[in-house]
Design a protein around this motif. Structure first.
Motif, short mmCIF file in Angstrom:
data_model
loop_
_atom_site.label_atom_id
_atom_site.label_comp_id
_atom_site.label_asym_id
_atom_site.label_seq_id
_atom_site.Cartn_x
_atom_site.Cartn_y
_atom_site.Cartn_z
N VAL A 185 41.62 31.67 36.69
CA VAL A 185 40.98 32.12 37.73
C VAL A 185 41.40 31.35 39.05
CG1 VAL A 185 38.71 32.27 38.65
CG2 VAL A 185 38.84 32.56 36.35
N ILE B 146 40.26 43.65 44.75
CA ILE B 146 41.43 44.37 44.64
C ILE B 146 41.49 45.68 45.23
CG2 ILE B 146 43.02 44.99 42.96
CD1 ILE B 146 42.78 42.20 42.35
N TRP C 298 37.32 44.02 35.86
CA TRP C 298 37.62 45.21 36.59
C TRP C 298 39.25 45.65 35.70
CZ3 TRP C 298 43.01 44.92 38.74
CH2 TRP C 298 43.70 43.77 38.42
N TYR D 131 39.53 29.11 33.00
CA TYR D 131 39.43 28.89 34.76
C TYR D 131 40.58 28.62 35.20
CZ TYR D 131 35.07 30.36 35.74
OH TYR D 131 34.02 31.27 36.17
N ALA E 196 30.71 37.02 44.96
CA ALA E 196 31.31 35.87 44.42
C ALA E 196 30.25 34.64 44.64
CB ALA E 196 32.47 35.71 45.22
C1 HEM Z 1 34.69 33.09 48.48
C2 HEM Z 1 35.85 33.71 47.89
C3 HEM Z 1 35.75 33.74 46.47
C4 HEM Z 1 35.13 33.25 45.28
C5 HEM Z 1 33.95 32.01 45.48
C6 HEM Z 1 35.35 33.89 44.21
C7 HEM Z 1 34.76 33.70 43.02
C8 HEM Z 1 35.21 34.40 41.57
C9 HEM Z 1 34.37 34.19 40.60
C10 HEM Z 1 33.37 33.04 40.25
C11 HEM Z 1 34.94 34.99 39.45
C12 HEM Z 1 34.51 35.00 38.18
C13 HEM Z 1 35.11 34.32 37.18
C14 HEM Z 1 35.03 34.43 35.83
O1 HEM Z 1 33.73 34.54 35.37
O2 HEM Z 1 35.78 34.79 35.07
C15 HEM Z 1 36.17 35.59 40.23
C16 HEM Z 1 36.87 36.52 39.64
C17 HEM Z 1 37.65 37.34 40.52
N1 HEM Z 1 38.03 37.36 41.70
FE1 HEM Z 1 37.25 36.12 43.31
N2 HEM Z 1 36.41 34.95 44.40
C18 HEM Z 1 36.50 34.80 45.48
C19 HEM Z 1 37.52 35.82 46.51
C20 HEM Z 1 38.31 36.75 45.89
C21 HEM Z 1 39.42 37.52 46.61
C22 HEM Z 1 39.37 37.44 48.14
C23 HEM Z 1 39.89 38.21 45.62
C24 HEM Z 1 40.99 39.23 45.69
C25 HEM Z 1 41.62 39.65 46.98
C26 HEM Z 1 39.46 37.87 44.23
C27 HEM Z 1 39.53 38.34 43.26
C28 HEM Z 1 39.15 38.16 41.88
C29 HEM Z 1 39.47 38.88 40.63
C30 HEM Z 1 40.58 39.93 40.35
C31 HEM Z 1 38.82 38.45 39.66
C32 HEM Z 1 38.85 38.63 38.09
C33 HEM Z 1 37.59 39.33 37.75
C34 HEM Z 1 37.59 39.75 36.32
O3 HEM Z 1 37.82 38.50 35.64
O4 HEM Z 1 37.17 40.75 35.85
N3 HEM Z 1 38.44 36.77 44.54
N4 HEM Z 1 36.07 35.17 41.58
#
Ligand code: HEM
Ligand SMILES: [Cu+2]
Length: 651
Positions: free
Chosen positions: A399, A93, A152, A396, A61
């Motif tokens: 998101v 996840i 995912w 976003y 991330a």
């Molecule tokens: C430091 C903490 C976190 C940051 C900075 C972060 C950042 C991000 C970013 C930049 C994306 C991609 C967005 C995109 O390009 O569409 C994303 C997608 C996602 N994140 Fe995180 N995230 C963090 C923690 C978490 C945690 C703890 C979970 C779940 C328990 C999570 C679940 C997801 C899921 C399910 C997606 C969707 C991916 C997809 O669109 O295929 N994230 N996150």
């Protein structure tokens, strides 16, 4: 009673404890480590492994956020970004959020229920090993530059061979089926444990809410994991054997993918929050010095949330052109789910309101969850409404929403649970000063990162893009988000530092440092290998608070109870009233679950290129069969008719 042998009631003498310890102890050394079936050992391993995956997912991330901090950044190529966001989502996840809760549940269930282990200890070990192996399997793909790269959710036709010829999707498809076996056997274990292993007297209205959370999640898993396994199996067939399940040109149906996937993945959201909500429902009241307000309402709302949760998967498909009548129906159900969720929020708020809260790190993590859950709930309400979702989908805003939900009601309560139960796991307290610092850093960092994302989304920034042009009004917001993300990561790191420091020099905890009411606090910290010397008899929902509350008239019996020491034994009780029913013989340690996992891993590795690696698959099958034989080999010590030792009274 249906006993073949009438169990003795008594108290635990020192040499009886000694005997139990020898019976239950895991052998030391490397073989013992691979053979252990102790639920506490397995629970800790689950928790540690899941945190390792949290760190991996977190690093992914942060790399993404570094790329997105400024417009037109070129730190990553589009392909690298695709793999990162897919691996991040999948890791968080499937390899963090769910397993971390399984870890807490594995460790805590038998202790909360007054039992000596889970119903099927070897299956428990198997579910852990399969989880690790499936995780390694998917990360192997990533390390080879062939990690999943279509998100995912892995939509077809992007995931078809035609558009994605590498091994990326094969790793993901097989990895998910692999992981599904782990989830399924683990879930069955929880359900049976709930039905049969509750302490005498723990009728279903006396079960801690965390148990209800994991139980509903497990029941859901058993129902919906087949759906996603089937989807991935069909994809694998399409990719490797030329079938056309998802191929429009041959009459296949891409939307079928989305249905099969979301029928699984929406209820899954509840599977990764209901146990966490249960932990909060049990632990938050401890710091408020009073029982949870509305136990029955919260239990019913847990069940209702899960039931409704099966009926809303289409809200992930509002923009796919389904008939509007269907959309209205699914939109309605999605919004109705707010009602049972609100019941839990009201119950927690009232509990704090009516209690005298002691502000500790754990309390802050739990209380903050209420705030974050409400924010995530409001944005969920918005995306649940069809016309609004049409504007917001794939921006976003979504998101922001998923992170408020997932971090707010999974990561924050998990952190709280760590501060709360760490003394039980290790016998040491976590430091409060570092804890507070960690909490505030996480809380501030999280909101700085994700609150502005709602705006970025409203301003139209699409999700899943690896970069964006300057001067769209998104630049500052993205920079703020990235800074917040790093602050959040530092906050999580502070807790890990806290764990390491406390393991060495933490204050000794004692059996019940928080003065909590449930059974796990009645045994020493950490608990002995047999958990309970005598099996407790329970007369209320708060066995350790009975004197204070005047509940159950102080009649739970924790010092005197059934004595079982002929082998590894625990008591089986009836499903509703928890009447003692049978003496259950528990299995000894065995390397079979580990060997079985090796066999299954070889099978899956072979299926990656089925036309060329079939010998590997064949060897894997042989190992699998051999391991099952070792597993099932009859053991005399397990028989119900084992000779009783001499102190058995003649009755
Ligand atoms: C430091 C903490 C976190 C940051 C900075 C972060 C950042 C991000 C970013 C930049 C994306 C991609 C967005 C995109 O390009 O569409 C994303 C997608 C996602 N994140 Fe995180 N995230 C963090 C923690 C978490 C945690 C703890 C979970 C779940 C328990 C999570 C679940 C997801 C899921 C399910 C997606 C969707 C991916 C997809 O669109 O295929 N994230 N996150
Ligand atoms: Cu959903």
């Amino acid at each position: 009673m249906t006993f073949e042998r009438i169990p003795v009631t008594g108290t635990a003498s020192p040499d009886y404890r000694q005997r139990l310890a020898t019976i239950w102890e895991t052998e030391s050394g490397i073989l013992g480590w691979f053979s252990s079936v102790d639920h506490k050992e397995i629970g800790i391993r689950y928790i540690v492994t899941a945190f390792v995956f949290l760190v991996l997912g977190g690093i992914e991330a942060l790399i993404m956020r570094a790329q997105l901090a400024r417009p037109n950044e070129t730190l990553l190529t589009p392909e690298q970004y695709d793999q990162l966001f897919s691996m991040h989502g999948m890791t968080m996840i499937f390899l963090y959020a769910m397993p971390i809760l399984s870890g807490f549940s594995n460790y805590l269930w038998p202790l909360l229920l007054g039992a000596r282990d889970m119903a099927f200890p070897r299956v428990n070990a198997l579910s852990y090993w399969l989880y690790v192996a499936a995780g390694i399997f998917m990360y192997t793909g990533f390390a080879m530059g062939a990690g999943p790269n279509d998100g995912w959710f892995n939509y077809v036709p992007y995931a078809n061979k035609e558009f994605n010829p590498g091994l990326n999707m094969d790793f993901y498809a097989l990895g998910m089926i692999f992981l599904g076996i782990s989830t399924t056997v683990g879930s069955i274990n929880f359900v049976v444990t709930f039905l049969r292993l509750r302490a005498p007297g723990m009728s279903i209205n006396r079960v801690p809410i965390m148990i209800w959370g994991t139980l509903t999640a497990s029941a859901a898993n058993i129902l919906v994991v087949p759906s996603v396994s089937l989807a991935f199996f069909m994809l694998w067939l399409d990719r490797n054997f030329g079938t056309h399940f998802f191929d429009v040109a041959a009459g296949g149906q891409p939307l079928l993918w989305q249905h099969l996937f979301w029928i699984f993945a929406h209820p899954w959201v509840y599977a990764i929050v209901l146990p966490a909500m249960g932990m909060v429902s049990d632990a938050l009241p401890v710091f408020c010095r009073r029982p949870l307000v509305g136990y029955t309402a919260v239990v019913l709302s847990t069940l209702a949330t899960m039931t409704l949760g099966f009926g809303v998967w289409v809200h992930h498909m509002f923009a796919t052109g389904l008939p509007t009548l269907a959309l209205s129906f699914f939109s309605g159900v999605s919004i109705i789910i707010a009602i049972p969720s609100a019941v839990a929020v009201f119950a927690w708020t009232l509990t704090i309101w009516l209690g005298r809260p002691v502000i500790t790190t754990a309390f802050l993590f739990f209380a903050s969850m209420i705030v974050l859950f409400v924010i995530g709930g409001v944005s969920g309400f918005m995306t649940g409404s069809v016309p609004v979702d049409w504007q917001l989908t794939d921006t976003y805003f979504v998101v922001a929403h998923i992170h408020y939900v997932l971090i707010g009601i999974n990561l924050f309560p998990v952190m709280g649970a760590l501060y709360f139960w760490f003394p039980k796991f290790t016998g040491k307290m976590l430091g409060e000063k570092l804890g507070m610092a960690s909490f505030w850093t996480m809380f501030i960092g999280f909101n700085v990162a994700f609150l502005p994302m709602h705006l970025t989304g409203l301003l139209g920034m699409p999700r899943r893009v690896y970069t964006y042009p300057a001067h769209m009004g998104w630049d500052t917001l993205n920079m703020i988000t990235t800074i917040g993300a790093f602050v959040l990561a530092i906050g999580v790191l502070l807790t890990f530092v806290n764990v390491l420091v406390s393991l060495r020099q933490g204050r000794a905890a004692g059996a019940n440092p928080w003065d909590a009411p449930t059974l796990e606090w009645s045994v020493p910290s950490p608990p002995p290998p047999y958990n309970f010397a005598v099996l407790p008899t329970v007369a209320s929902r708060h066995p350790l608070w009975e004197q204070r509350l005047g509940e159950g008239h102080g009649t739970s019996s924790l010092e005197e109870g059934l004595i079982l020491d002929h082998a590894r034994e625990t008591i089986g009780t009836t499903a509703l009233d928890s009447e003692p029913d049978v003496i259950l013989k528990m299995p000894f340690d065995s390397p079979a679950p580990f060997v079985l996992t090796l066999g299954i891993s070889a099978v899956f590795a072979g299926l990656l290129i089925p036309s060329r690696l079939w010998p590997l698959t064949a060897v894997g099958c042989l190992v699998t069969v051999a391991a099952i034989l070792i597993w099932l080999w009859p053991e005399r010590g397990l028989g119900q008719t084992v000779q009783p030792p001499s102190e058995e009274p003649a009755s």
